[in-house]
Design an enzyme around this catalytic site. Structure first.
Site, mmCIF file in Angstrom:
data_model
loop_
_atom_site.group_PDB
_atom_site.id
_atom_site.type_symbol
_atom_site.label_atom_id
_atom_site.label_comp_id
_atom_site.label_asym_id
_atom_site.label_seq_id
_atom_site.Cartn_x
_atom_site.Cartn_y
_atom_site.Cartn_z
ATOM 1 C CB SER A 96 -18.523 21.651 1.442
ATOM 2 O OG SER A 96 -18.311 22.937 0.930
ATOM 3 C CB THR A 149 -22.484 19.051 -1.910
ATOM 4 O OG1 THR A 149 -21.943 20.198 -1.238
ATOM 5 C CG2 THR A 149 -23.995 19.176 -1.956
ATOM 6 C CD GLU A 269 -22.022 21.004 -4.704
ATOM 7 O OE1 GLU A 269 -21.599 21.498 -3.644
ATOM 8 O OE2 GLU A 269 -21.486 20.013 -5.254
ATOM 9 C CG ASP A 274 -16.675 26.337 -2.017
ATOM 10 O OD1 ASP A 274 -16.732 27.072 -1.017
ATOM 11 O OD2 ASP A 274 -15.894 25.366 -2.116
ATOM 12 C CG HIS A 278 -12.313 28.036 -1.289
ATOM 13 N ND1 HIS A 278 -11.990 28.160 0.046
ATOM 14 C CD2 HIS A 278 -13.332 27.144 -1.337
ATOM 15 C CE1 HIS A 278 -12.769 27.372 0.772
ATOM 16 N NE2 HIS A 278 -13.603 26.757 -0.045
ATOM 17 C CG ASP A 316 -22.114 24.591 0.984
ATOM 18 O OD1 ASP A 316 -22.100 25.751 0.539
ATOM 19 O OD2 ASP A 316 -21.305 23.708 0.608
#
Length: 476
Positions: A96, A149, A269, A274, A278, A316
């Site tokens: 990222s 980010t 964001e 994300d 993960h 991203d």
């Protein structure tokens, strides 16, 4: 202690760059259509949102009573795609930090770099350029605001792990003697209110209004400089947050404080898509996608009323290798995700304290369990390791929905680009992620900065445990 690898230079009233570089590729006038230059730019990053996520979300939102799968907001604003690879020293799969630096500055860098190039030299970001031109600037994120980010638009550090030093940058780095961001909304109190330095108090002393809750944010007078930190680290997963439209809410309030005659630049964001990837957590993935979708719907309404605004949305990178369908079975069943009452992590944590764990899990998942499934969770509640309980619940939802994952990390696939509003056609087609910054720089025509900002970092320090949370993937 961290070693300084940039010289500290704070020159009030001067513009920034000297040693600061801006290496974004130029965009031709024909491509950028300067007659359609926006006054306001809103850059939205959906961290980890590869193409499978938008497909999954469309199916998740589908009305099963109709034959067609209805379109969602992402379908209406899709305009292109972008490659995401980092600097060659890091290979083909980005993290990222490198991706955010590319989106912010137009320069490829190594994985882990925050606002610096491959030689660890500071880079000018589009937010800095906007601030230099007199626009108001801000950010609204669901992670800690010093995460990769948002940090890449304001800070300069050789390692994304240096959270405390990055928080210092938020205060120390200046444009024309002024703080880079007028509005900062998200999590991360622990990095700003520290024993060694109270950065939060410094912002308050400089006239920033402070909010530690959504309600307090709502009470701040319009047009204020604001720092809003709503959690010690990151915000709760949206499934656990009392405000189910938290990103849209923060974005709306950020805009309220940024609007002015010179225009504004806002970074938004959706950070935790994300983290769901993960963690291979399909329930949180779809809930975070819905939080983002509500934000995009709100921004479409805003652009209808303010057509001089450009909104860009991209990812991203993609995370988790999500597959819609798995194990050779041509089925995906998102209906099992539609009535979730809490995140899988919260359900796993609480079920051990319940007298009837299976019934509790059924109520939190929002669908009826078979007797065997109830017995399965009654037994699982006796497992002392909450992480193992959580893993079993995720596996159960993957089985019910027939969701697949190929990795707990990132993948190198291209990501989608969405845009609407003034100047959006410059983003049509296939791009590299650095081209997005180039388009924004083109819209932010003006002189380059002349004075370097302050930087004071080297190896991680004061933050050696910054990545030692339960979810270590938050550092990837």
């Amino acid at each position: 202690m961290s070693k300084s690898f940039f010289a500290l230079t704070l020159l009030a009233g001067a513009a920034m760059t000297g040693c600061m570089q801006s290496t974004a590729k130029p965009v031709s006038t024909a491509t950028a259509n300067t007659s359609d230059t926006p006054r306001n730019i809103i850059m939205v990053v959906a961290d980890g949102m590869g193409p499978a996520y938008t497909t999954a979300y469309r199916n998740y939102q589908d009305d099963p009573a109709t034959e067609a799968v209805e379109s969602v907001v992402f379908d209406d604003i899709l305009i292109g795609s972008a490659s995401t690879y980092p600097h060659q020293q890091s290979g083909y799969v980005t993290d990222s930090a490198a991706a955010a630096t590319a989106l912010a500055s137009g320069t490829k860098t190594y994985n882990g770099a925050i606002g610096v190039d491959a030689a660890k030299q500071p880079l000018e970001s589009v937010m800095m350029r906007a601030r230099q031109q007199g626009k108001r600037t801000g950010l609204a994120v669901t992670s800690q605001i010093v995460h990769a980010t948002p940090a890449s638009y304001i800070a300069h550090d050789e390692s994304r792990k240096n959270y405390n030093a990055i928080a210092d940058d938020f205060y120390d780095n200046r444009v024309n003697g002024q703080h880079i961001a007028n509005v900062m909304l998200g999590g991360g109190t622990r990095y700003f209110e520290r024993d060694d330095r109270d950065v939060l108090a410094q912002f308050i002393d400089d006239g920033y209004a402070y909010a530690d809750s959504y309600n307090r944010l709502a009470a701040i007078p319009q047009g204020s400089d604001v720092i809003g930190l709503f959690a010690d680290v990151a915000l709760p997963p949206v499934l656990d947050d009392k405000r189910k439209n938290r990103l849209a809410y923060m974005t709306e309030h950020a805009i309220k404080h940024l609007e002015n005659d010179n225009g504004f630049f806002l970074l938004v964001e959706a950070s935790q898509i994300d983290w769901a990837g993960h963690s291979n957590d399909i329930a949180s993935a779809m809930a975070e996608m819905h939080d983002l979708a509500q934000t995009m719907e709100m921004l479409r309404e805003y652009v209808e009323a303010h057509p001089d605004t450009l909104v860009i949305l991209t990812a991203d990178h993609s995370t988790g290798g999500l597959t819609v369908g798995a194990r050779g079975d041509y089925r995906w069943s998102p209906e099992f995700l539609s009535a979730m009452q809490a995140s899988v992590g919260t359900i796993a944590s609480n079920m051990g304290d319940e007298a009837a764990p299976g019934a509790y899990v059924a109520g939190q998942l929002g669908f009826t369990l078979s007797d065997d499934e109830v017995a399965r969770f009654d037994e699982l509640a006796g497992e002392p390791d909450v992480n193992k309980r959580e893993a079993q619940l995720k596996q159960f939802l993957d089985e019910k929905t027939n969701t697949g994952w190929t990795t707990s990390g990132h993948t190198g696939v291209d990501v989608e680009v969405f845009a609407f509003g003034a100047g959006s056609q410059a983003l049509a087609g296939q791009h590299d992620n650095t081209d997005i910054a180039a388009v924004i720089f083109e819209h932010l025509k003006g002189s380059s900065m002349q004075t370097p900002v302050s930087d004071n970092k080297g190896t991680p320090s004061g933050d050696d445990d910054a990545c030692d949370f339960k979810e270590d993937w938050r550092c990837h």
